[in-house]
Structures are given as C-alpha cells and as structure tokens.
Design an enzyme around this catalytic site. Sequence first.
Site, PDB file in Angstrom:
ATOM      1  N   CYS A 294      16.120   7.491  -5.934  1.00 28.15           N
ATOM      2  CA  CYS A 294      15.583   6.591  -6.961  1.00 28.15           C
ATOM      3  C   CYS A 294      14.688   7.409  -7.875  1.00 28.15           C
ATOM      4  O   CYS A 294      13.787   8.116  -7.404  1.00 28.15           O
ATOM      5  CB  CYS A 294      14.800   5.453  -6.303  1.00 28.15           C
TER       6      CYS A 294
ATOM      7  N   GLN B  31      -1.977  -0.450  -5.054  1.00 32.65           N
ATOM      8  CA  GLN B  31      -1.297  -0.307  -6.345  1.00 32.65           C
ATOM      9  C   GLN B  31      -0.254   0.809  -6.248  1.00 32.65           C
ATOM     10  O   GLN B  31      -0.505   1.839  -5.622  1.00 32.65           O
ATOM     11  CB  GLN B  31      -2.321   0.051  -7.433  1.00 32.65           C
TER      12      GLN B  31
ATOM     13  N   GLU C 131     -10.755 -11.541   0.178  1.00 35.46           N
ATOM     14  CA  GLU C 131      -9.338 -11.190   0.335  1.00 35.46           C
ATOM     15  C   GLU C 131      -8.746 -12.019   1.471  1.00 35.46           C
ATOM     16  O   GLU C 131      -9.369 -12.205   2.500  1.00 35.46           O
ATOM     17  CB  GLU C 131      -9.218  -9.681   0.633  1.00 35.46           C
TER      18      GLU C 131
ATOM     19  N   ASP D  35      -8.346 -10.315  -9.626  1.00 34.28           N
ATOM     20  CA  ASP D  35      -7.077  -9.569  -9.678  1.00 34.28           C
ATOM     21  C   ASP D  35      -6.053 -10.301  -8.812  1.00 34.28           C
ATOM     22  O   ASP D  35      -5.632  -9.816  -7.761  1.00 34.28           O
ATOM     23  CB  ASP D  35      -7.305  -8.141  -9.152  1.00 34.28           C
TER      24      ASP D  35
ATOM     25  N   CYS E 213      -0.956  -9.291 -13.529  1.00 33.63           N
ATOM     26  CA  CYS E 213       0.370  -8.662 -13.616  1.00 33.63           C
ATOM     27  C   CYS E 213       1.389  -9.670 -14.121  1.00 33.63           C
ATOM     28  O   CYS E 213       2.583  -9.407 -14.085  1.00 33.63           O
ATOM     29  CB  CYS E 213       0.784  -8.088 -12.260  1.00 33.63           C
TER      30      CYS E 213
END
Length: 398
Positions: free
Chosen positions: A145, A235, A284, A328, A355
């Site tokens: 890839c 990330q 979280e 986020d 995102c």
Amino acid sequence: MVVKITKLNHSGVGMSTINEKVVFIPKTIPGDIVDIEIKKEHKNYIEAIPVTYKELSRNREPIPCPYYQECGGCQLMGLPYQEQLNYKKEKVINILKRYANLTINPKIIASSPYQYRNKITLQVKNGQIGLYTQNSNDLISINNCLLVSDEINSIIKLIEEKLNLQDINQIIIREANNQLMVQFLGNILEEELIKNLSSQVASIYLNEKHIIGQKNITETLDKYQFLISPASFFQVNHNQTINLYNQVKEYLGPNNKKILDLYCGTGTIGIYVSEYCEQVTGIELNPSSVKDAKHNIKLNNLTNIKIKQGDVGKILQAQNTYDAIIVDPPRSGLDKRTRKTLLKIKSPKLIYISCNPITLARDLNELQSLYNLEDITLFDMFPNTYHVECVMWLCLKK
Ligand SMILES: C[S@@+](CC[C@H](N)C(=O)[O-])C[C@H]1O[C@@H](n2cnc3c(N)ncnc32)[C@H](O)[C@@H]1O
C-alpha cells in the site's frame, strides 16, 4: 452511456447528470469523459461505475497504485495533489456556508501524499490478505500500500509468504519510531508467529493476548513520548499530528489556569499543551486509551494532568470554570447533551478539532449562539482520500 464528470461530491465521487438527474461515478475526476454502467437508479439520483475512460481529464496525473481502481481505501488518486487540497478547502467552505451559515477563508496545511500512514488494517479472507473494495465487503488482494512505509509493506509481504492465515480475519500493523506492532485477529499457532516474525517486529499480539516483544511501541511528538497499545486511538499521520497539535497550542496560547481536553484518547493533546496550563483535565471513553493516557502522563513526568474515564455527554459537569475547552470528538461530532453543557460552561475559548465537517457544521449551529469564529485551519491528514481535518478556534461573545 457516455457522460462528462463536472465535479466531485463530498465523498470524492465524480458527478455528472443524465436527463437532469444526478449520477455518481466513483474513481473519476472532473474533466473525465467515461462510458458508464448504471448500477442502481434511485428516485433522485443514479449510482454508476466507469466502464471505459473515453477521454481522461487534462488535469489527471498517472495513478501509481495498481489496486486503485478496485480498492476502497483511496478516492482521489489521479487528481494532482494541489487540486486535492483545493477540493478539500472548497468542500469545507461550502459545507460550513450551507449548514452553519458561516463564511470562512481557511488555510490548508499539506502533507506528504504517500507513505504518511503509521497504521494499516488488513482484511483476511480464505488466507488471502487484502483491503475491502469500494462500498462492499469483497476483498481485493494486496501486499503493498502506497500510503504506508516500506517497512510496513515488507512485513505484509513476509506475513503473506510465511504464515498460514486460513483462520485469521484481520491483521493490524502499527508503526512508531521505526518499531512495528502487529496484531492478528482470529486463530493461528503462536509458535508460528514467534518463529517467523519475532526477529522482524517489536511487538506481536494474537487477539488481545500479548505474544512476544514489547507490550507497547512508543511514538515521539516534539519533546513528548507516547505509548501505543493495540486498542488505543492514535493519529495516523505523524508529521501532520505535530502540525495539528502546534496549531491547537497556538490557538490556546500560554498562561491558562484550568483547561479541559475532551475525547482525549491517550492524552496526547493535553500533554502537548500542558506547559501552557496549570491544570488539564482529560475525558475519554475507551478504558484502554485512559490506561495509556495515565501511563503517558507519567512517562513525560507531568503532574498537572488528570484523566477521567467515561462518556463526555454523561460526565461533563456544567458547574466548573475553564479558561479553554478543547474538543476532538469522533466523526459523529458532539452529542446533544455535550453541546448543551458546553453552552452552560461558557469557557472563554473553545477549540474544536473535527474530522467531519458535516457534524462540525451541525454543532456550530448551536455553539454560534454564544461563540464567534476567530480562526480555522485545515490539515490534510489523509492525502488521496476525501477526508480532511479542521481545527477551529471559537471565542465567547462579549
Ligand atoms: C478523534 S479521537 C481523538 C483522540 C485524541 N484527542 C488524539 O488526538 O489522539 C476521538 C476519541 O474520542 C473517544 N470517544 C468517542 N466517544 C466518546 C465519548 N462519548 N466520550 C468520551 N470519549 C469518546 C474515542 O475513544 C477516541 O479516543
């Protein structure tokens, strides 16, 4: 039937019209003239696939990946990188105008277009390694890839060559600081993994069981170290993550007393901005990420960060005061309760990392009742795909 592609939709799919009805054709770019096969006709639109490219857009670049046409991973290869950036910028401008009535003029930070990913999730069917094709669970067999490093690709080839993958469903490979972590989901003989892989990778897991090597690999961002374990979020684009976190730090500015880092994952952002704050509180949901976040705080010798485990929507309290709140969230954005609580807390600064510009626009619709947009920067975290990351600095209205 032959059509000319006029633009790309928000998912990077080429668009045209047949008798004034919009038709979506993946793997095409504006300017292509293609012979199409209609797959499904809906009331308001048509889904089609390209059969023959009659004329290629003058804009096109050669596609370096042999799997591109079938693989579901990338949508924009063939579109020159600068055009990809323009497309992403225009997309966010249009979405925020249309769904949040916001006029913006963001800058977009470019990435290296290839070998930027530090993680790949490979599907395995009948012993064959591959990726899913566009919009289906069919497998396209691949062992290379272009979005990951040569080191990851070598391991994929080694696994394909040496291991019996008949009872394996998925393989996840992660990389940090030239260390590789490989996790197999399914069944395979542990001795086979140890014999064939242990000298090549830093860490091997079979399902949740640690087989050999280190339990974690460690990533470096600026002066900070971060543990990565199989179940935690990290990330995927290392260089852009540093750019993104530096932007968050710049928007935050120094000399804060208390700040919140919501959806904090492994505590990365809170740790990165901790020198600008007296106290950081992270929240979280994922217990494994919380465990890593606590470990990361110790690893970096920090004493001004605490992490709470739970659902932001349920545990965020309205009574505290904060100089700034960083959010986020995942692609689904902020839930209703979180939006309401943020409007009650009224922190002077809100930094929103997103995102998904669609859910960002939805959330901004509510947040705009109390907040003004100060600045927005876009980061191309995922070149050759339609995805884009937005970082927004919002200030409480006077
Ligand atoms: C986009 S990631 C961001 C992680 C981190 N800020 C970073 O930069 O690595 C979103 C995180 O939100 C967490 N999450 C998802 N839903 C949540 C919820 N309802 N409450 C708290 N955390 C949640 C996920 O586990 C994931 O770690």
